[in-house]
Design a protein around this motif. Sequence first.
Motif, PDB file in Angstrom:
ATOM      1  N   ASP A   1       9.727  36.405  83.792  1.00 54.08           N
ATOM      2  CA  ASP A   1       9.324  37.188  82.446  1.00 54.08           C
ATOM      3  C   ASP A   1      10.520  37.863  81.987  1.00 54.08           C
ATOM      4  N   GLU A   2      11.159  38.732  81.229  1.00 52.27           N
ATOM      5  CA  GLU A   2      12.400  39.256  81.019  1.00 52.27           C
ATOM      6  C   GLU A   2      12.390  40.870  82.123  1.00 52.27           C
ATOM      7  N   SER A   3      11.403  40.995  82.491  1.00 53.62           N
ATOM      8  CA  SER A   3      11.715  42.446  83.591  1.00 53.62           C
ATOM      9  C   SER A   3      11.731  41.273  84.874  1.00 53.62           C
ATOM     10  N   GLN A   4      11.245  40.123  85.183  1.00 57.28           N
ATOM     11  CA  GLN A   4      11.381  39.739  86.352  1.00 57.28           C
ATOM     12  C   GLN A   4      12.942  39.726  87.212  1.00 57.28           C
ATOM     13  N   ARG A   5      13.561  38.509  85.751  1.00 58.29           N
ATOM     14  CA  ARG A   5      14.692  38.503  85.450  1.00 58.29           C
ATOM     15  C   ARG A   5      15.839  39.411  85.376  1.00 58.29           C
ATOM     16  N   LEU A   6      15.515  40.422  85.212  1.00 56.48           N
ATOM     17  CA  LEU A   6      15.974  41.985  85.208  1.00 56.48           C
ATOM     18  C   LEU A   6      15.962  42.235  86.461  1.00 56.48           C
ATOM     19  N   GLY A   7      15.025  42.072  87.229  1.00 57.46           N
ATOM     20  CA  GLY A   7      15.562  42.669  88.565  1.00 57.46           C
ATOM     21  C   GLY A   7      15.862  41.932  89.826  1.00 57.46           C
ATOM     22  N   GLY A   8      15.966  40.246  89.288  1.00 58.07           N
ATOM     23  CA  GLY A   8      16.619  39.842  89.988  1.00 58.07           C
ATOM     24  C   GLY A   8      17.508  39.478  89.523  1.00 58.07           C
ATOM     25  N   ARG A   9      18.410  40.376  88.314  1.00 55.14           N
ATOM     26  CA  ARG A   9      19.623  40.717  88.592  1.00 55.14           C
ATOM     27  C   ARG A   9      20.448  41.706  89.075  1.00 55.14           C
ATOM     28  N   VAL A  10      19.031  42.378  89.390  1.00 55.05           N
ATOM     29  CA  VAL A  10      20.157  43.939  89.516  1.00 55.05           C
ATOM     30  C   VAL A  10      20.200  43.259  91.412  1.00 55.05           C
ATOM     31  N   LEU A  11      19.008  43.306  91.737  1.00 56.79           N
ATOM     32  CA  LEU A  11      18.827  42.672  93.412  1.00 56.79           C
ATOM     33  C   LEU A  11      20.022  41.965  93.831  1.00 56.79           C
ATOM     34  N   SER A  12      20.314  40.898  92.605  1.00 60.78           N
ATOM     35  CA  SER A  12      21.554  40.114  92.966  1.00 60.78           C
ATOM     36  C   SER A  12      22.600  40.908  93.376  1.00 60.78           C
ATOM     37  N   TYR A  13      23.074  41.995  92.477  1.00 58.46           N
ATOM     38  CA  TYR A  13      24.119  42.526  92.128  1.00 58.46           C
ATOM     39  C   TYR A  13      24.212  44.182  93.018  1.00 58.46           C
ATOM     40  N   LEU A  14      23.981  43.901  93.958  1.00 58.73           N
ATOM     41  CA  LEU A  14      23.295  44.821  95.471  1.00 58.73           C
ATOM     42  C   LEU A  14      23.689  43.932  95.996  1.00 58.73           C
ATOM     43  N   ILE A  15      23.046  43.102  96.588  1.00 56.47           N
ATOM     44  CA  ILE A  15      23.038  42.023  98.088  1.00 56.47           C
ATOM     45  C   ILE A  15      24.394  41.665  97.626  1.00 56.47           C
ATOM     46  N   GLY A  16      25.005  41.066  95.939  1.00 58.06           N
ATOM     47  CA  GLY A  16      26.811  40.810  96.079  1.00 58.06           C
ATOM     48  C   GLY A  16      27.782  41.699  96.511  1.00 58.06           C
ATOM     49  N   GLY A  17      27.244  43.089  95.879  1.00 55.87           N
ATOM     50  CA  GLY A  17      28.332  44.009  95.766  1.00 55.87           C
ATOM     51  C   GLY A  17      28.551  44.664  97.598  1.00 55.87           C
TER      52      GLY A  17
ATOM     53  N   ILE B   1      24.142  48.664  87.443  1.00 53.44           N
ATOM     54  CA  ILE B   1      23.095  48.624  87.327  1.00 53.44           C
ATOM     55  C   ILE B   1      23.217  49.810  86.374  1.00 53.44           C
ATOM     56  N   TYR B   2      23.937  50.486  86.306  1.00 52.30           N
ATOM     57  CA  TYR B   2      23.697  51.629  85.157  1.00 52.30           C
ATOM     58  C   TYR B   2      24.220  51.019  83.866  1.00 52.30           C
ATOM     59  N   VAL B   3      25.198  49.584  84.162  1.00 48.05           N
ATOM     60  CA  VAL B   3      25.231  49.344  82.469  1.00 48.05           C
ATOM     61  C   VAL B   3      23.958  48.768  82.048  1.00 48.05           C
ATOM     62  N   ILE B   4      23.269  48.072  83.124  1.00 49.80           N
ATOM     63  CA  ILE B   4      22.498  47.296  82.144  1.00 49.80           C
ATOM     64  C   ILE B   4      20.993  48.376  82.412  1.00 49.80           C
ATOM     65  N   SER B   5      20.859  49.927  82.960  1.00 51.12           N
ATOM     66  CA  SER B   5      19.879  50.270  82.675  1.00 51.12           C
ATOM     67  C   SER B   5      20.676  51.178  81.021  1.00 51.12           C
ATOM     68  N   SER B   6      21.598  51.049  81.029  1.00 45.26           N
ATOM     69  CA  SER B   6      21.619  52.237  80.149  1.00 45.26           C
ATOM     70  C   SER B   6      21.587  51.396  78.503  1.00 45.26           C
ATOM     71  N   GLN B   7      20.921  50.335  78.390  1.00 47.40           N
ATOM     72  CA  GLN B   7      21.153  49.147  77.445  1.00 47.40           C
ATOM     73  C   GLN B   7      20.225  49.331  76.969  1.00 47.40           C
ATOM     74  N   PRO B   8      20.178  49.117  75.626  1.00 46.80           N
ATOM     75  CA  PRO B   8      18.928  49.797  74.413  1.00 46.80           C
ATOM     76  C   PRO B   8      17.762  48.323  75.071  1.00 46.80           C
ATOM     77  N   VAL B   9      16.424  49.106  75.001  1.00 52.19           N
ATOM     78  CA  VAL B   9      15.219  47.930  75.269  1.00 52.19           C
ATOM     79  C   VAL B   9      14.294  47.079  73.977  1.00 52.19           C
ATOM     80  N   ASN B  10      14.838  45.909  73.726  1.00 52.95           N
ATOM     81  CA  ASN B  10      14.575  44.849  73.030  1.00 52.95           C
ATOM     82  C   ASN B  10      13.014  44.700  72.652  1.00 52.95           C
ATOM     83  N   ASP B  11      12.489  44.976  73.582  1.00 53.99           N
ATOM     84  CA  ASP B  11      10.483  44.587  73.256  1.00 53.99           C
ATOM     85  C   ASP B  11      10.324  46.566  73.268  1.00 53.99           C
TER      86      ASP B  11
END
Length: 116
Positions: A44-60, A97-107
């Motif tokens: 679901d959307e939250s799992q995809r978002l968590g994966g994206r955050v994790l990839s930013y942390l590991i990748g950075g 991650i800050y940019v992602i967290s400051s976006q409005p929630v769609n759901d």
Amino acid sequence: MMAASESDRDPLEEDVRVSSLDERLISAQNRERIKAGHRNKGPDESQRLGGRVLSYLIGGVAGGFILGWIFDTWLGTTPLFLLLFFFLGVGVAFRKIYVISSQPVNDIGTALPDDD
């Protein structure tokens, strides 16, 4: 009396049984496809978002570490670029991650209520 052989059976009777079996098989397969469709939903959307955050942390972190190590090896400066690019990678990851967290929630179901 002679026993009836297989060829003496009425072929129409077998066709009706086979076609009935085919219909029931198709019906059962359709039900299983529907069940499997409900079970095999993707993340679901939250799992995809968590994966994206994790990839930013590991990748950075990994990207900064590797680039720093390459520059240090190339220029002969031992920990200077390694530390510089490591912290730069961490900073870029946190900024993303800050940019992602400051976006409005769609759901609407996951939005937090206002305290006003």
